[in-house]
Design a protein around this motif. Sequence first.
Motif, PDB file in Angstrom:
ATOM      1  N   SER A 135      10.268   4.433   2.296  1.00 17.10           N
ATOM      2  CA  SER A 135       9.809   5.933   1.855  1.00 17.10           C
ATOM      3  C   SER A 135      10.506   6.460   0.762  1.00 17.10           C
ATOM      4  O   SER A 135      11.973   6.192   0.922  1.00 17.10           O
ATOM      5  N   GLN A 136      10.198   7.405  -0.113  1.00 15.34           N
ATOM      6  CA  GLN A 136      10.884   7.856  -1.041  1.00 15.34           C
ATOM      7  C   GLN A 136      10.467   9.241  -1.688  1.00 15.34           C
ATOM      8  O   GLN A 136       8.961   9.261  -1.416  1.00 15.34           O
ATOM      9  N   VAL A 158       7.151  14.915  -4.076  1.00 15.17           N
ATOM     10  CA  VAL A 158       6.051  14.202  -3.327  1.00 15.17           C
ATOM     11  C   VAL A 158       6.564  12.913  -2.371  1.00 15.17           C
ATOM     12  O   VAL A 158       7.306  11.992  -3.157  1.00 15.17           O
ATOM     13  N   ARG A 159       6.279  13.018  -1.348  1.00 16.19           N
ATOM     14  CA  ARG A 159       6.897  11.602  -0.693  1.00 16.19           C
ATOM     15  C   ARG A 159       5.763  10.737  -0.656  1.00 16.19           C
ATOM     16  O   ARG A 159       4.507  10.770  -0.134  1.00 16.19           O
ATOM     17  N   LEU A 160       6.228   9.388  -0.880  1.00 16.30           N
ATOM     18  CA  LEU A 160       5.501   8.192  -1.132  1.00 16.30           C
ATOM     19  C   LEU A 160       5.887   7.032   0.159  1.00 16.30           C
ATOM     20  O   LEU A 160       7.337   6.993   0.194  1.00 16.30           O
ATOM     21  N   ASN A 161       5.190   6.659   0.802  1.00 20.03           N
ATOM     22  CA  ASN A 161       5.387   5.858   1.935  1.00 20.03           C
ATOM     23  C   ASN A 161       4.443   4.451   1.612  1.00 20.03           C
ATOM     24  O   ASN A 161       3.528   4.282   1.519  1.00 20.03           O
ATOM     25  N   ILE A 179       0.850  -1.161  -0.146  1.00 21.09           N
ATOM     26  CA  ILE A 179       0.057   0.052  -0.057  1.00 21.09           C
ATOM     27  C   ILE A 179       0.942   1.345  -0.023  1.00 21.09           C
ATOM     28  O   ILE A 179       1.649   1.360   0.814  1.00 21.09           O
ATOM     29  N   ILE A 180       0.637   2.182  -0.995  1.00 20.55           N
ATOM     30  CA  ILE A 180       1.464   3.363  -0.909  1.00 20.55           C
ATOM     31  C   ILE A 180       0.480   4.475  -0.294  1.00 20.55           C
ATOM     32  O   ILE A 180      -0.727   4.666  -0.784  1.00 20.55           O
ATOM     33  N   THR A 181       0.840   5.490   0.651  1.00 21.62           N
ATOM     34  CA  THR A 181       0.151   6.328   1.197  1.00 21.62           C
ATOM     35  C   THR A 181       1.042   7.602   0.861  1.00 21.62           C
ATOM     36  O   THR A 181       2.098   7.614   0.894  1.00 21.62           O
ATOM     37  N   VAL A 182       0.310   8.702   0.991  1.00 21.04           N
ATOM     38  CA  VAL A 182       1.080  10.215   0.663  1.00 21.04           C
ATOM     39  C   VAL A 182       0.934  10.942   1.942  1.00 21.04           C
ATOM     40  O   VAL A 182      -0.339  11.352   1.935  1.00 21.04           O
ATOM     41  N   PRO A 183       1.620  11.589   2.562  1.00 17.84           N
ATOM     42  CA  PRO A 183       1.508  12.484   3.580  1.00 17.84           C
ATOM     43  C   PRO A 183       0.765  13.780   2.880  1.00 17.84           C
ATOM     44  O   PRO A 183       1.377  14.381   2.063  1.00 17.84           O
TER      45      PRO A 183
END
Length: 281
Positions: A96-97, A69-72, A53-57
Motif C-alpha cells: 500500500s502506498q 490517494v491510497r493505492l492498495n 491488481i490495484i484498488t483504491v479505497p
Amino acid sequence: WSKNNVVIPSATSSTYVVTTTGYYRATIFDGVSSCPAVSRNILITVKPNPPAIITVPGGTTTACENSGVRLNANTGGYKYEWTRGGSTIFGWVDSSQTVKNSGIYRVKVRTPDGCVSVSAPITVNILPAPTPTITKSGLVLSATATYVSYTWVRNAGEIVGSSATFTVSKNGVYKLRVKDANGCDGESNPIEINENGLSIDAIALEANQIKIYPNPTDGKVFIESPIALNIEVKDVTGKIVLPATEAKEIDLSKYADGIYLFVIRDKDQLIKQQRVTKTSK
C-alpha cells in the motif's frame, strides 16, 4: 515437439516456448534419413504469475495533496515495485502506498519464485492545496483571495475568526486557514502583530488580577481569576506533574513536599508563572 507423448500442432521450429506443465520432447528430422532422432522427455513445471491488481479505497483517484490517494495492491506474500510514468519509485516496496503526486501508476508483483505480473495503469489526480496570503491595514487582517471557509488562528491554537477579514484585538502570531471549492485545506504564512495598547498591557493586567494562595500550602491551592485558566504544575526537574483546564483549585496533598512551578495560560498565551511551596504540617 510433443507434450506428454502427444504431438503439439504447428510446433515445428527449433525452439518452443512452454506455457503449461508437462513432459516435453523433441523429434528431429535431417531431411535425408528416414529415421528421426528423438530426445528424452523433460519435465517442465510452469508456475503461475501472481495477480497484479490495484484498488483504491473509496473509489476516487482525485484528492487534495494534504491527504493524497491510497493505492492498495493485492497481498499474498509477494514483493512489490511501484512505478510512476514508467519509472521505478525507489523505496516503495510495500503493498500500500499514499500518492501525493499526479501521474500514471502501476505495480509489479513478484512471487518468491521470481514470477512477475504488472498491473493495469491507474491515473491519479492530485489537487494543489490553497495558499492563502494575508494583508494588514491598521488592525484589520484580510485574505487576498476568495475561499469557501476561513479560520483565523492566534498563537497556533486559539480560533478567533471565521470570515475573510479579522480585526485584531490582541497581539500575537496569526495564521489563516482556508478551504477552497475543491474541499482542499491550506494555511497562510504567519503574521506577527505587536501593536501598542493591545495584549501586552492586557496580559499584565490579567496577571495582576490572578491570585494563587495559600503559599506555602499543605494541600490545596486556590486560584482566583477573572478569566478561564489552563494550568500546568511542574516539579523542580521541569516535569509536568499535574495539568488542569479551567482550574479553580489544585490539590497537592498527594505530592511530595517541595517547590512546584505553576504555569498559567489563557489558552495558548502565557500569562503568569509562580512558585508554590508544598510542605506537610
